[in-house]
Structure formats: structure tokens, C-alpha cells
Design an enzyme around this catalytic site. Structure first.
Site, short mmCIF file in Angstrom:
data_model
loop_
_atom_site.label_atom_id
_atom_site.label_comp_id
_atom_site.label_asym_id
_atom_site.label_seq_id
_atom_site.Cartn_x
_atom_site.Cartn_y
_atom_site.Cartn_z
N LEU A 141 0.87 -1.17 0.00
CA LEU A 141 0.00 0.00 0.00
C LEU A 141 0.90 1.22 0.00
O LEU A 141 1.95 1.22 0.66
CB LEU A 141 -0.89 0.02 1.24
CG LEU A 141 -1.89 -1.12 1.42
CD1 LEU A 141 -2.66 -0.94 2.74
CD2 LEU A 141 -2.86 -1.21 0.26
N ASP A 142 0.51 2.27 -0.71
CA ASP A 142 1.29 3.49 -0.70
C ASP A 142 1.39 4.04 0.72
O ASP A 142 0.53 3.78 1.56
CB ASP A 142 0.65 4.54 -1.61
CG ASP A 142 0.62 4.11 -3.06
OD1 ASP A 142 1.50 3.34 -3.47
OD2 ASP A 142 -0.29 4.55 -3.79
N LYS A 143 2.42 4.83 0.95
CA LYS A 143 2.65 5.39 2.29
C LYS A 143 1.39 6.00 2.88
O LYS A 143 1.04 5.75 4.04
CB LYS A 143 3.76 6.45 2.23
CG LYS A 143 3.97 7.21 3.53
CD LYS A 143 4.97 8.34 3.36
CE LYS A 143 5.08 9.16 4.64
NZ LYS A 143 6.02 10.31 4.48
N THR A 145 -1.76 5.62 1.97
CA THR A 145 -2.98 4.83 1.84
C THR A 145 -3.12 3.96 3.09
O THR A 145 -2.16 3.30 3.50
CB THR A 145 -2.95 3.93 0.59
OG1 THR A 145 -2.88 4.77 -0.58
CG2 THR A 145 -4.18 3.05 0.51
N ARG A 240 -5.05 5.27 -8.17
CA ARG A 240 -4.77 6.71 -8.29
C ARG A 240 -4.58 7.11 -9.75
O ARG A 240 -5.11 8.13 -10.21
CB ARG A 240 -3.55 7.07 -7.45
CG ARG A 240 -3.75 6.78 -5.97
CD ARG A 240 -2.43 6.81 -5.20
NE ARG A 240 -1.82 8.12 -5.24
CZ ARG A 240 -0.58 8.37 -4.80
NH1 ARG A 240 0.18 7.38 -4.35
NH2 ARG A 240 -0.09 9.59 -4.86
#
EC number: 5.4.99.-
Length: 324
Positions: A141-143, A145, A240
């Protein structure tokens, strides 16, 4: 026959029916708990031997060869320092660990982030995870998110989960707030690759890897839409990038989003709520998978974090105020 005198030492005799088969294929079938790439690596560095030697992976076997594997005692990620960072554990057994990751937590060390990451926390939570690639992290997961993810605790679980992700049998649903009012749900089927100029970004590109995102409307507001997204594929920044490509970028996205626009006649409180949301409005809400050891179908959900709930409440209050 496999003789495991310890958890990390394995001895096999290649059956005669494998005669003429490539060594790498034979090893992958006889040692299914480990990926073919990892077996090749161990063959190259001498942790895995065939009749005491290290033949090329493409070598044809004769049958009867003695295979010895000593899974390295040196952790795969020995350079990652364990850190006591609180983890929100949803589920854990001998094979997997399911977590609710907070926004702001980086997945693993990299340039500018040598510590304070989820990977540091994982090797502190369970030192045995250091032996696995990225401490068992199989998807990211992105930082900024938030939400649910699974970590493998064994080589066998890691291999199986990676295969399941590739075969698209892992269910991943997200909630997001998009800029713009959608009339209906839909899907984006557009390949994703590195941006041709800014290599830190991803972009829809014809020569990219297949990427499919499905989305449906949960609630509509004056200038935003609360949506649920389901991934068919798992490309970097996929939701995104796809929602920006569909002209509904995520609220607060600093990379793919638009400059913040506050709807006309907004209250000071509502304008402040929009300006105060400093990350992409994206939360990994649901994860479903087949347990890599038991074969049981399992599913978990992670509740929306407080900042996401506050954002939705502000959007709903603003819509109500304006008669929506």
C-alpha cells in the site's frame, strides 16, 4: 523422499522418472514450498547442491542425484533493523499475518526511509520474518494509503500468495473519495507503466502492463463522489492513476490529483475539512483470499480511519446544507 532433520535442512533423491527434465523445473516440482527463482539463487550460491556440485539450472537430470538444501541461516533482510512499532493485527496464524496499516507508514526501507517502516516493525514482531523477502510483504500500500494487507510468514505461504496475486484470485476492495460527481460506476482498462519523464510517477501508456480497475458509486456529494474500487490487477498506484485517467482524481492526491477547489458557498468548516485532508483519500477496506496452508476461503475488513470518516461526515453535512 524428503528428509528434513531440521526445519532448514532438506535432502532429496531425484526420482528416476525425472530423467531428461531440466534441473530447475525438477527442483521446482520437488521443492514446491520455494519459488523457482529462489531455488536458482540458492543453487548459484551453494546453499543448494546436486551431487555436491552446482550445475546450471538448464542441465538435464539423469535421476538418482542427491539434492541437499540448507536454507540460509543469514536472514534475507539482515540489514533491516527491528523496531518496536505498534501493529494493528487483524489476524495471525503460523502462515500469514493480516494487518491494518495506518496512513503515513512506509512499507519498506528505501532512499530516505531507512527505518520507521512496516518492514522494520515486522522483523521486531517476529524475527523469523527476516529470512523472507521483505519480511514476507507480498503486496504493498502506498505510504499515505490506509488499510488492510497480508504478510506471509513462511516461504511456502509467500510463494502461494504471490502466485494467487498473479492469478487474480485475491480480492482487494478499496474505498476512495474522487473529485467530481459521477453519474454511475464503471471500469478502467488501461495499461500502466513508468511515466516517460518523471520516473517516480506511473502513467497510462500503451506499452505498459495490463491494468483493470472496477469502481462503483457509494454516495454523491456536491463536487465529490464516495466510491468503492476493486482491483483485477495490482500495478503501482493503480487506482490513483486510473481514476485520474478517468478524470475523477482522488481528493488530496499530491501526485495525480488536481489543485484543491472548494465548492462555492462552502462553510468555513467545510473548506477547512477539505484543506485539512493532506493525503489521497484511499483506504484498503476488504481483503479476501484462499489460505495458503489450509485452502480455506477467508475475508477480513478494516474500518475506515478517523480522518476518512471525518471527511465523509463533512461532505455529507455540506450536501445536506445545500439540499442534496
Amino acid at each position: 523422499m524428503i528428509d528434513e532433520s531440521t526445519e532448514r535442512r532438506i535432502e532429496i533423491t531425484i526420482p528416476p522418472e525425472y530423467a531428461g527434465t531440466r534441473l530447475d523445473k525438477t527442483l521446482a516440482e520437488l521443492l514446491p514450498d520455494y519459488s523457482r527463482s529462489r531455488l536458482k539463487q540458492w543453487l548459484t550460491n551453494g546453499d543448494l547442491t546436486v551431487d555436491g556440485g552446482s550445475p546450471a539450472p538448464k542441465t538435464a537430470v539423469a535421476g538418482g542425484e542427491a539434492v541437499r538444501l540448507s536454507v540460509p541461516e543469514t536472514p534475507h533482510d539482515a540489514e533491516v533493523e527491528p523496531e518496536r512499532i505498534a501493529l494493528d493485527v487483524i489476524y495471525e496464524d503460523d502462515s500469514i499475518l493480516v494487518l491494518d496499516k495506518p496512513a503515513g507508514l512506509v512499507m519498506h526501507p528505501g532512499a530516505g526511509n531507512r527505518d520507521g517502516t512496516l518492514q522494520n516493525a515486522l522483523v521486531a514482531h517476529d524475527p523469523a520474518l527476516a529470512a523472507l523477502p521483505r519480511a514476507g510483504i507480498v503486496h504493498r500500500l502506498d505510504k499515505d494509503t490506509s488499510g488492510i494487507l497480508v504478510v506471509a510468514k513462511t516461504f511456502a505461504a509467500h510463494k502461494q500468495l504471490v502466485e494467487d496475486l498473479a492469478e487474480r484470485t485475491v480480492k482487494r476492495e478499496y474505498e476512495a473519495v474522487a473529485v467530481g460527481v459521477m453519474t454511475a460506476g464503471g471500469h478502467v482498462d488501461a495499461p500502466i507503466d513508468r511515466h516517460p519523464v518523471d520516473r517516480k510517477k506511473m502513467a497510462v501508456r500503451e506499452e505498459g502492463r495490463e491494468a483493470v480497475t472496477h469502481y462503483r458509486v457509494i454516495s454523491r456529494y456536491r463536487a465529490h463522489t464516495h466510491i468503492r474500487c476493486q482491483l483485477e490487477t495490482g500495478r503501482t498506484h493503480q487506482i490513483r492513476v486510473h481514476m485520474a485517467y478517468a478524470r475523477y482524481p482522488l481528493l488530496g492526491d499530491p501526485v495525480y490529483g488536481r489543485r484543491l477547489s472548494v465548492p462555492k458557498d462552502s462553510s468555513e468548516a467545510f473548506a477547512g475539512a477539505l484543506r485539512g485532508f493532506k493525503r489521497q483519500a484511499l483506504h484498503a477496506a476488504t481483503l479476501g483470499l484462499t489460505h495458503p496452508a489450509t485452502g480455506e476461503a477467508m475475508q477480513w475488513s478494516a474500518p475506515r480511519p478517523a480522518d476518512f470518516e471525518q471527511l465523509l461526515a463533512a461532505l455529507a453535512d455540506d450536501a445536506k446544507t445545500h439540499g442534496l
